[in-house]
Scaffold this motif. Structure first.
Motif, PDB file in Angstrom:
ATOM      1  N   GLY A  95      -7.996   2.443  20.807  1.00 50.49           N
ATOM      2  CA  GLY A  95      -8.582   0.997  21.156  1.00 50.49           C
ATOM      3  C   GLY A  95      -9.771   0.760  20.168  1.00 50.49           C
ATOM      4  N   VAL A  96     -10.098   1.558  19.233  1.00 59.74           N
ATOM      5  CA  VAL A  96     -11.465   1.326  18.447  1.00 59.74           C
ATOM      6  C   VAL A  96     -10.899   0.406  17.355  1.00 59.74           C
ATOM      7  N   GLU A  97     -11.774  -0.743  17.150  1.00 57.14           N
ATOM      8  CA  GLU A  97     -11.434  -1.608  16.203  1.00 57.14           C
ATOM      9  C   GLU A  97     -12.009  -1.250  14.882  1.00 57.14           C
ATOM     10  N   THR A  98     -11.437  -1.350  13.827  1.00 60.21           N
ATOM     11  CA  THR A  98     -11.805  -0.631  12.551  1.00 60.21           C
ATOM     12  C   THR A  98     -11.327  -1.667  11.265  1.00 60.21           C
ATOM     13  N   ARG A  99     -12.227  -1.328  10.311  1.00 55.61           N
ATOM     14  CA  ARG A  99     -11.426  -2.008   8.865  1.00 55.61           C
ATOM     15  C   ARG A  99     -11.490  -0.986   7.958  1.00 55.61           C
ATOM     16  N   VAL A 100     -10.462  -0.804   6.959  1.00 58.29           N
ATOM     17  CA  VAL A 100     -10.778   0.047   5.785  1.00 58.29           C
ATOM     18  C   VAL A 100     -11.036  -0.939   4.880  1.00 58.29           C
ATOM     19  N   GLN A 101     -12.204  -0.514   3.807  1.00 60.08           N
ATOM     20  CA  GLN A 101     -12.412  -1.130   2.726  1.00 60.08           C
ATOM     21  C   GLN A 101     -12.209  -0.094   1.523  1.00 60.08           C
ATOM     22  N   SER A 102     -11.830  -0.301   0.379  1.00 55.75           N
ATOM     23  CA  SER A 102     -11.650   0.431  -0.864  1.00 55.75           C
ATOM     24  C   SER A 102     -12.280  -0.162  -1.924  1.00 55.75           C
ATOM     25  N   CYS A 110      -5.370  -2.581   2.415  1.00 59.76           N
ATOM     26  CA  CYS A 110      -6.626  -2.615   3.021  1.00 59.76           C
ATOM     27  C   CYS A 110      -7.443  -3.595   2.389  1.00 59.76           C
ATOM     28  N   GLU A 111      -8.728  -3.831   2.728  1.00 57.23           N
ATOM     29  CA  GLU A 111      -9.721  -4.847   2.288  1.00 57.23           C
ATOM     30  C   GLU A 111     -10.266  -4.121   1.076  1.00 57.23           C
ATOM     31  N   PRO A 112     -10.744  -5.222  -0.033  1.00 56.26           N
ATOM     32  CA  PRO A 112     -11.502  -4.531  -1.056  1.00 56.26           C
ATOM     33  C   PRO A 112     -12.927  -4.279  -0.340  1.00 56.26           C
ATOM     34  N   TYR A 113     -13.598  -3.574  -1.260  1.00 53.37           N
ATOM     35  CA  TYR A 113     -15.087  -3.498  -0.669  1.00 53.37           C
ATOM     36  C   TYR A 113     -15.898  -4.513  -0.964  1.00 53.37           C
ATOM     37  N   ILE A 114     -16.579  -5.032   0.001  1.00 60.49           N
ATOM     38  CA  ILE A 114     -17.263  -6.299  -0.113  1.00 60.49           C
ATOM     39  C   ILE A 114     -18.418  -5.980   0.913  1.00 60.49           C
ATOM     40  N   ARG A 115     -19.532  -5.806   0.439  1.00 62.07           N
ATOM     41  CA  ARG A 115     -20.603  -5.565   1.143  1.00 62.07           C
ATOM     42  C   ARG A 115     -21.063  -6.335   2.356  1.00 62.07           C
TER      43      ARG A 115
END
Ligand code: UDP
Length: 240
Positions: A95-102, A110-115
């Motif tokens: 139940g922990v919300e996360t995002r992966v940025q590569s 996944c998302e690209p890395y965008i600061r």
């Protein structure tokens, strides 16, 4: 004394996801690591996570066996994406919300890395997992971790390893090896102490980001160290 940190970057070596059975990504072990991260989140910290890939593929080791180094490093970076997805999966299962940025864009995974986007995720209470290191060969995820810690203005970089801090000699080989409670960046670099790569230590020094080295394999240790109670070594400037 509780740590004076609000936003931290947690660097996990790929090896911390390995299990006793030799699986590169052991679901039980990964779930335990995820619960440690979830506890840290529940303590109120903002969390960025950088995962390595050494449990699957290391560019330098492959290059020694004849791989072209840059190609091998790209393979290593892809390995970190697999680990990042495994940690995301384990965190979301509880139940922990996360995002992966590569750092290497792969839009369907996944998302690209965008600061700035990463910043927004943190504001919304999500954990951001940074994958693919710096996105460049000839680097390691330690340097990627130091870079993201600086970019995301983290108050400290927590390096989870399988030893409980920095020693003056290898504690597995030298019985009298002494653990430091605190040590300064210059001593780490001058004595080539095995904390992180020199480039990662230098980046932390230049941006005055303390490095907290602790044992992530011990249950509950991340929370203890965050509360200022656990065993760890803090690498900082001279005189703190
Ligand atoms: N890597 C790279 N550039 C980076 C980060 C990682 O080329 O910015 C590659 C490199 O081959 C490295 C591999 O990815 O060996 C896995 O990362 P690392 O060895 O840092 O993982 P860890 O030891 O933390 O598990």
């Amino acid at each position: 004394m509780p740590q004076p940190y609000r936003r931290i970057l947690l660097k996990l070596s790929g090896e911390v996801l390995m299990g006793p059975g030799g699986l590169s990504i052991d679901p039980e072990v990964t779930a335990r690591v995820a619960s440690e991260i979830a506890n840290a989140k529940a303590m109120g910290f903002e969390l960025c996570v950088v995962v390595g890939g050494g449990n699957i593929f290391r560019g330098i080791a492959a290059a020694a066996k004849g791989f072209e180094r840059a190609t091998a490093d790209y393979m290593g970076m892809l390995a970190t994406v697999m680990n990042a997805l495994a940690v995301q999966n384990a965190l979301e299962a509880i139940g922990v919300e996360t995002r992966v940025q590569s750092a290497i864009p792969m839009a369907s995974v996944c998302e690209p890395y965008i600061r700035r986007r990463a910043e927004r995720h943190l504001e919304k209470g999500r954990i951001v997992i940074f994958a693919a290191g710096t996105g460049n060969p000839f680097f390691t995820t330690d340097t990627g971790a130091a870079l993201r810690a600086a970019e995301m203005k983290c108050d400290a970089l927590f390096k989870g390893t399988s030893v409980d801090g920095v020693y003056d000699a290898d504690p597995k080989k030298v019985a009298s090896a002494k653990r430091y409670d605190t040590i300064d960046y210059s001593t780490v670099l001058a004595n080539d102490l095995k904390v992180m790569d020199a480039s990662a230590v230098a980046l932390c020094r230049d941006n005055n980001i303390p490095i907290v080295v602790f044992n992530i394999r011990e249950q509950g240790n991340l929370a203890r160290v965050l509360a200022g109670e656990g065993v760890a070594t803090i690498v900082t400037r001279e005189n703190g």
